[in-house]
Design a protein around this motif. Structure first.
Motif, mmCIF file in Angstrom:
data_model
loop_
_atom_site.group_PDB
_atom_site.id
_atom_site.type_symbol
_atom_site.label_atom_id
_atom_site.label_comp_id
_atom_site.label_asym_id
_atom_site.label_seq_id
_atom_site.Cartn_x
_atom_site.Cartn_y
_atom_site.Cartn_z
ATOM 1 N N ASP A 109 -7.856 1.604 5.354
ATOM 2 C CA ASP A 109 -6.992 0.994 4.333
ATOM 3 C C ASP A 109 -7.698 -0.171 3.655
ATOM 4 O OD1 ASP A 109 -4.686 2.586 4.472
ATOM 5 O OD2 ASP A 109 -4.011 1.548 6.270
ATOM 6 N N LEU A 160 0.811 -1.219 0.000
ATOM 7 C CA LEU A 160 0.000 0.000 0.000
ATOM 8 C C LEU A 160 0.840 1.263 0.000
ATOM 9 C CD1 LEU A 160 -3.017 -0.718 2.396
ATOM 10 C CD2 LEU A 160 -2.958 -0.766 -0.100
ATOM 11 N N GLN A 161 1.935 1.259 0.750
ATOM 12 C CA GLN A 161 2.780 2.438 0.856
ATOM 13 C C GLN A 161 3.912 2.345 -0.159
ATOM 14 O OE1 GLN A 161 1.967 4.955 2.879
ATOM 15 N NE2 GLN A 161 0.199 3.832 3.633
ATOM 16 N N ARG A 218 -6.927 6.795 9.680
ATOM 17 C CA ARG A 218 -6.234 6.787 8.370
ATOM 18 C C ARG A 218 -7.157 7.289 7.257
ATOM 19 N NH1 ARG A 218 -1.420 4.710 7.934
ATOM 20 N NH2 ARG A 218 -1.680 4.240 5.716
ATOM 21 N N THR A 244 0.441 -6.129 2.938
ATOM 22 C CA THR A 244 0.816 -4.918 3.651
ATOM 23 C C THR A 244 0.953 -5.166 5.147
ATOM 24 O OG1 THR A 244 0.140 -2.620 4.061
ATOM 25 C CG2 THR A 244 -1.600 -4.270 3.920
#
Length: 213
Positions: free
Chosen positions: A97, A61-62, A210, A90
């Motif tokens: 998320d 994801l990042q 988030r 992840t």
């Protein structure tokens, strides 16, 4: 004698070279899975997927400043011709998320803490079009359905993002081509949804859930 099934073609997407190397070594140790490429960014994953036609993209994801995994997932799964399945892998397990990844078209959502056998099975299931979730993620999805968290509109997320940047109402209105009155109305709704009373409280709650870009 039955012919063996073709190997699942996998493209790795993670911005850490060491992680990609570890995943390649791990996946190469099992039959039926073929790592066809490695991408270090979202845009690189899009280019490589178009050229290599993988069955499954294993997506973090990042991904640094280039493009996050959710955006890359959406673009991959929106391809006009034979889009790949995207299996998110992840460390992040927040409701926001998970919801964003699934909404973007991810076939599955797996945590990096899963044992290798679970990862192998998840890749095969994703290739077959079956939904894959880590056990703890499945529990969270059920809990979320029973007691949904704050759900902000796209405009409310835009305003919250500007709020987190420290902009005042007039600056937010100018940046988003809105009137100050409209910004105040949206802020009131945001405060109510996040159960806060101040700008600082809204930013803190958004970070906790988030919800920020």
């Amino acid at each position: 004698m039955t012919a063996a099934s073709p190997a699942v073609r996998v493209l790795l997407c993670d911005d850490h070279a060491v992680v990609r190397a570890g995943l390649r070594a791990l996946l190469s140790s099992t039959e039926g899975i073929d790592v066809v490429g490695e991408a270090g960014s979202g845009s690189e994953a899009l280019d490589m997927a178009a050229a290599l036609r993988p069955d499954v993209v294993l997506m973090d994801l990042q991904l640094g400043a280039d493009m996050d995994g959710v955006t890359a997932t959406h673009r991959l799964t929106s391809a006009d011709e034979a889009p790949p399945r995207v299996l998110v892998l992840t460390m992040f397990d927040t409701d926001a998320d998970i919801a964003r990844a699934v909404a973007a078209g991810a076939t599955g959502y797996l945590l990096k803490a899963e044992p290798p056998d679970r990862l192998f099975a998840a890749i095969r299931d994703a290739a077959a079009g079956r939904t894959v979730l880590s056990g703890s993620i499945a529990d969270q999805v059920v809990s979320r359905l029973r007691a949904p968290g704050p759900a902000l509109t796209a405009r409310e997320r835009d305003i919250l993002g500007r709020l987190a940047e420290g902009l005042g109402n007039r600056e937010i209105a100018r940046a988003l081509f809105l009137s100050e009155a409209t910004v105040k109305t949206h802020l009131g709704r945001i405060y109510a949804k996040l159960d806060v009373r101040t700008r600082a409280g809204a930013v803190s709650a958004a970070a906790r859930h988030r919800l920020l870009p």
